[in-house]
Design a protein around this motif. Structure first.
Motif, PDB file in Angstrom:
ATOM      1  N   PHE A 149      76.393 -45.572  15.798  1.00 24.14           N
ATOM      2  CA  PHE A 149      77.070 -44.794  14.772  1.00 24.14           C
ATOM      3  C   PHE A 149      77.028 -43.300  15.057  1.00 24.14           C
ATOM      4  O   PHE A 149      78.002 -42.588  14.829  1.00 24.14           O
ATOM      5  CB  PHE A 149      76.451 -45.079  13.400  1.00 24.14           C
ATOM      6  N   SER A 182      66.674 -49.296  13.916  1.00 20.01           N
ATOM      7  CA  SER A 182      67.482 -48.088  13.787  1.00 20.01           C
ATOM      8  C   SER A 182      66.917 -47.182  12.690  1.00 20.01           C
ATOM      9  O   SER A 182      66.472 -47.679  11.652  1.00 20.01           O
ATOM     10  CB  SER A 182      68.922 -48.457  13.453  1.00 20.01           C
ATOM     11  N   ASP A 202      72.214 -46.942  14.711  1.00 17.82           N
ATOM     12  CA  ASP A 202      72.949 -48.113  15.205  1.00 17.82           C
ATOM     13  C   ASP A 202      72.734 -49.280  14.250  1.00 17.82           C
ATOM     14  O   ASP A 202      72.074 -49.142  13.217  1.00 17.82           O
ATOM     15  CB  ASP A 202      72.471 -48.459  16.620  1.00 17.82           C
ATOM     16  N   ASN A 203      73.281 -50.432  14.619  1.00 17.40           N
ATOM     17  CA  ASN A 203      73.172 -51.607  13.747  1.00 17.40           C
ATOM     18  C   ASN A 203      72.143 -52.616  14.253  1.00 17.40           C
ATOM     19  O   ASN A 203      72.137 -53.766  13.817  1.00 17.40           O
ATOM     20  CB  ASN A 203      74.530 -52.293  13.597  1.00 17.40           C
ATOM     21  N   ASN A 223      76.747 -51.460  17.623  1.00 15.90           N
ATOM     22  CA  ASN A 223      77.512 -50.296  17.174  1.00 15.90           C
ATOM     23  C   ASN A 223      76.617 -49.063  17.146  1.00 15.90           C
ATOM     24  O   ASN A 223      75.591 -49.042  16.445  1.00 15.90           O
ATOM     25  CB  ASN A 223      78.088 -50.546  15.779  1.00 15.90           C
ATOM     26  N   THR A 229      68.711 -56.397   7.259  1.00 17.78           N
ATOM     27  CA  THR A 229      68.184 -55.412   8.195  1.00 17.78           C
ATOM     28  C   THR A 229      68.247 -55.888   9.611  1.00 17.78           C
ATOM     29  O   THR A 229      68.182 -55.113  10.537  1.00 17.78           O
ATOM     30  CB  THR A 229      66.735 -55.045   7.840  1.00 17.78           C
ATOM     31  N   GLY A 282      70.858 -57.447  10.742  1.00 15.94           N
ATOM     32  CA  GLY A 282      72.286 -57.589  11.022  1.00 15.94           C
ATOM     33  C   GLY A 282      72.843 -58.959  10.725  1.00 15.94           C
ATOM     34  O   GLY A 282      73.838 -59.384  11.311  1.00 15.94           O
ATOM     35  N   GLY A 285      66.094 -48.506   7.068  1.00 18.73           N
ATOM     36  CA  GLY A 285      67.287 -47.669   7.104  1.00 18.73           C
ATOM     37  C   GLY A 285      67.481 -46.842   5.858  1.00 18.73           C
ATOM     38  O   GLY A 285      68.403 -46.015   5.804  1.00 18.73           O
TER      39      GLY A 285
END
Length: 756
Positions: free
Chosen positions: A417, A475, A470-471, A415, A27, A29, A294
């Protein structure tokens, strides 16, 4: 490997929870394999950090970090607190804090000052019926405030719910004896055991967690009942009646906008939801740990959640106490970390929420900003809402764009998304540098912008949210959008079918509603009230922005008319300019073509008698003529006139009698003879005054002549003859009579007649 395990163990020892390694690292990243290969500590692993501007920063608003009591009437940031827990707020921006181990309830005003509003600092129970600040509380752990400003306190150590109203404290529920009992009776006679969380619904029912009885109870109209839990500590009952389910030490309750009940089922590491009396798990698997960001909240792991709060979008914020984070579950049931790095401690002020360090957060409250009761840091923390607040905007018109800046302050690629914005009054302007095509990548230290406009469809407050997937930790990131729609200004015009009318004639008034600006909005609704001076004539619904009213009952005179538009939910009220409506009596005028004439005896004269109608006159006029003397006669042709909106005339004939007197002395035939004879005799009498033979002869001749004339003249005169011949004056009066609108109207015109 030691380099890896040491920081992990430190994290566990600080945080008090393990956070299942794979879930935690993913979570944030991090790929565990990449970390191992790099042989670097987790705390220094590369990761993107999302920073949104405006807002999004964290601050301490109350407490210095030292446990104690101090600072009342000063700035809250300089005050001392002792393990503050639950939080609440009122409609004017005050924040209420259960300052648990100071045995007080304190208030942080919108200007940042702090005061005590309940509790004297002495642990115990006293003061009912007196000033709240003079009463004693015992480790209060829950607080709520209603729309009237009444304050409800979970006086946990006293096994009571207390109420402060008008500054006076009283017991609201509980006898003070720990236990369970009293359902369906008066709340003040019930037994409670360690109540903690409190929530209120829109009609004033009070819900609270009766924690050590493992139930949630409700007080309605002074009567208490159980709404969830069967008093048995444990976990059971999902899908069934809430009162048959088992809970484990529930600590907090909250209500969503539909007034479904949410319970922090603390000992079960879950959130439970009660809707229509049926209970379900809303978040948490029941296994303590940290995972699931997420994804669906029901698949996530938590550790002893102790605080709940809803925002205006029905996102629920959870104090995931054992994991040292605040998590957010959106209205679709997706969970994400909102604030807190998971490290137990204090840090992160003036930074992004994801990097905050918390220590046993137990309370949470939302008024767009998110407030956190950071209990063992003895502080109240605030996360400023990432929000765009639009100025008031007229419905159907678009604002100028406002900008959100998305920055990557981390050390890895960020990133983006997707950006989700529901169809509605807020719209992406497509002018920001982030563009409209996703996904996109932001390198460390770079940023882009998103532009949003506001076009309200209706009036009143309008709230929505923009979500960025996003990452980065936290998020999806949510941007709160708020604005207020204003009614559309209008103008009303009023027209009359005829500004001047006669009595009884119909008048149609037409009111038209127009907007004074360019707008994309539905047509105007509401109604028009037609007003005569201060009196309302009629109220007529708007159809196609128009309304009409017809009346034939206006009284004679001048009327000042107005049209008042009521407005509706979208359009402003307005009033027309005044219109003057004149209503005549509905009558007429009588006019002669000459005011005076002259006649000789036996002659005649003709005149026109005109009937001139007022506007709207619809009747007939009967004409008659009356002379002032028998020597005159008169007649009218025709004797009845119907104007029908225009002037009509009759012919008046006036005749002087042949025997009309000229004003001389009347003598008759003998009188005339006498005058002639008398005239001839005068010279005779003169001659007699001088008697001569000649005068006597003349006398005899004149006398004979007189006798002759006296016999002759009377036979030649059969008419009266006058002396002096002065003209005589007469009048002829023409009268008109009509009936209109139920009333008669008479007029006269007089013609002066001279006979000569």
């Amino acid at each position: 490997m030691a380099l890896i395990m040491f920081p992990l163990l430190c994290s566990v020892s600080k945080g008090g929870s393990l956070r299942a390694l794979s879930g935690s690292l993913l979570t944030r990243g991090l790929a565990l394999a990449a970390v191992i290969l790099a042989l670097i500590p987790i705390s220094s692993a590369q990761a993107p950090v999302m920073v949104l501007t405006p807002g999004g920063k964290s601050h301490t608003i109350a407490g210095t970090g030292d446990s104690g009591f101090a600072g009342d009437n000063g700035q809250a940031a300089s005050a001392l607190l002792a393990e503050p827990g639950a939080l609440a707020g009122d409609e004017v921006g005050n924040i209420y804090v259960a300052d648990t181990y100071n045995h007080r309830i304190r208030r942080i005003a919108s200007d940042g000052t702090i005061t005590t509003i309940a509790g004297n600092g002495t642990q115990g129970h006293s003061g009912d019926g007196g000033p709240a600040t003079a009463g004693s509380l015992n480790k209060p752990m829950g607080v709520a405030v209603d729309s009237s400003g009444n304050l409800y306190i979970a006086d946990t150590g006293n096994h009571r719910i207390r109420i402060v109203s008008g500054g006076v404290i009283a017991t609201f529920a509980g006898t003070g004896t720990a236990g369970f009992g009293g359902d369906n009776g008066l709340a003040i006679n019930a037994l409670l055991h360690g109540p903690r969380g409190i929530a209120l619904d829109h009609v004033g029912n009070v819900y609270f967690t009766d924690t050590n009885n493992h139930v949630v109870r409700r007080v309605s109209a002074g009567l208490i009942s159980t709404v969830a839990g069967n008093t048995e500590q444990g976990f059971s009952g999902d899908g069934g009646t809430a009162t048959r389910a088992s809970l484990d030490s529930p600590v907090a309750v909250a209500l969503d906008s539909s007034e479904n009940l949410y319970i922090a089922d603390t000992g079960n590491h879950r959130l439970r939801k009660v809707a229509n009396g049926i209970i379900l798990t809303y978040a948490g698997t029941g296994a303590p740990g940290f995972s699931g960001d997420g994804g669906a909240a029901v698949n996530a792991q938590m550790v002893r959640p102790r605080g709940l709060a809803f925002d205006i979008f029905d996102n629920v914020y959870v104090a995931d106490t054992g994991n040292q984070v605040i998590r957010r579950i959106d209205s679709a049931g997706v969970i994400a970390s909102f604030a807190g790095s998971g490290e137990q401690g204090f840090g992160g002020d003036e930074g992004v929420p994801a990097l905050m360090e918390l220590d046993s957060p137990t309370g949470v409250f939302s008024n767009r900003n998110i407030y956190i009761g950071d209990a063992r840091n003895h502080r109240i923390r605030r996360v400023d809402a990432t929000a765009l607040r639009f100025a008031d905007q007229i419905a159907g018109t678009a604002s100028s764009p406002q900008t959100i800046t998305v920055s990557n302050s981390g050390s890895a690629m960020l990133n983006l998304f997707s950006v989700a914005l529901p169809a509605g009054p807020y719209q992406m302007a497509n002018t920001g540098s982030c563009g409209a095509l996703f996904p996109i990548a932001l390198a460390p230290g770079s940023n882009c912008t998103l532009d949003v406009t506001f076009r309200p469809r209706d009036t009143g407050p309008v709230a929505d949210s923009l979500e960025i997937a996003d990452n980065a930790v936290g998020s999806p990131h949510i941007v709160s959008l708020t604005g207020h729609g204003l009614p559309i200004p209008t103008a009303v015009t009023l027209q009359s079918s005829q500004l001047t009318t006669g009595l009884g004639q119909p008048v149609t008034l037409t009111a038209s509603v127009a907007v004074t600006i360019a707008t994309q909005a539905r047509g105007a609704g509401g109604s028009i009230t037609f007003v005569d001076e201060a009196n309302s004539l009629a109220t007529v619904p708007i159809v196609s922005r128009m309304a009409t009213y017809t009346s034939s009952t206006f009284a004679p005179g001048t009327h000042i008319l107005l049209a008042r538009y009521s407005g509706d939910a979208l359009y402003q009220p307005s009033v027309s300019t005044a219109l003057t409506q004149t209503v005549t009596t509905g009558g007429y005028s009588l006019i002669a073509s000459a005011a005076a004439i002259s006649l000789r005896p036996g002659s005649l004269s003709r005149l026109n008698i005109a009937v001139v109608p007022d506007t709207g006159f619809t009747g007939q006029v009967a004409l008659t003529c009356s002379p002032s003397s028998a020597v005159l006669s008169c007649g009218l042709n025709p004797a009845t006139l119907t104007p029908s909106g225009s002037t009509v005339s009759a012919t008046l004939t006036i005749i002087a009698s042949p025997n009309a007197s000229l004003g001389a002395f009347p003598l008759g035939k003998h009188g005339v003879s006498f005058l002639y004879a008398f005239g001839l005799l005068i010279p005779a009498f003169v001659l007699l005054a001088r008697p001569t033979e000649r005068s006597k002869e003349i006398q005899r001749s004149l006398l004979a002549l007189v006798l002759f004339l006296a016999g002759l003249i009377p036979g030649c005169s059969s008419t009266q003859v006058g002396v002096g011949k002065s003209p005589r004056s007469y009048t002829a009066t023409v009268s008109g009579l009509s009936s209109t609108g139920g009333s008669q109207e008479a007029h006269q015109v007089v013609i002066n007649v001279t006979v000569e």
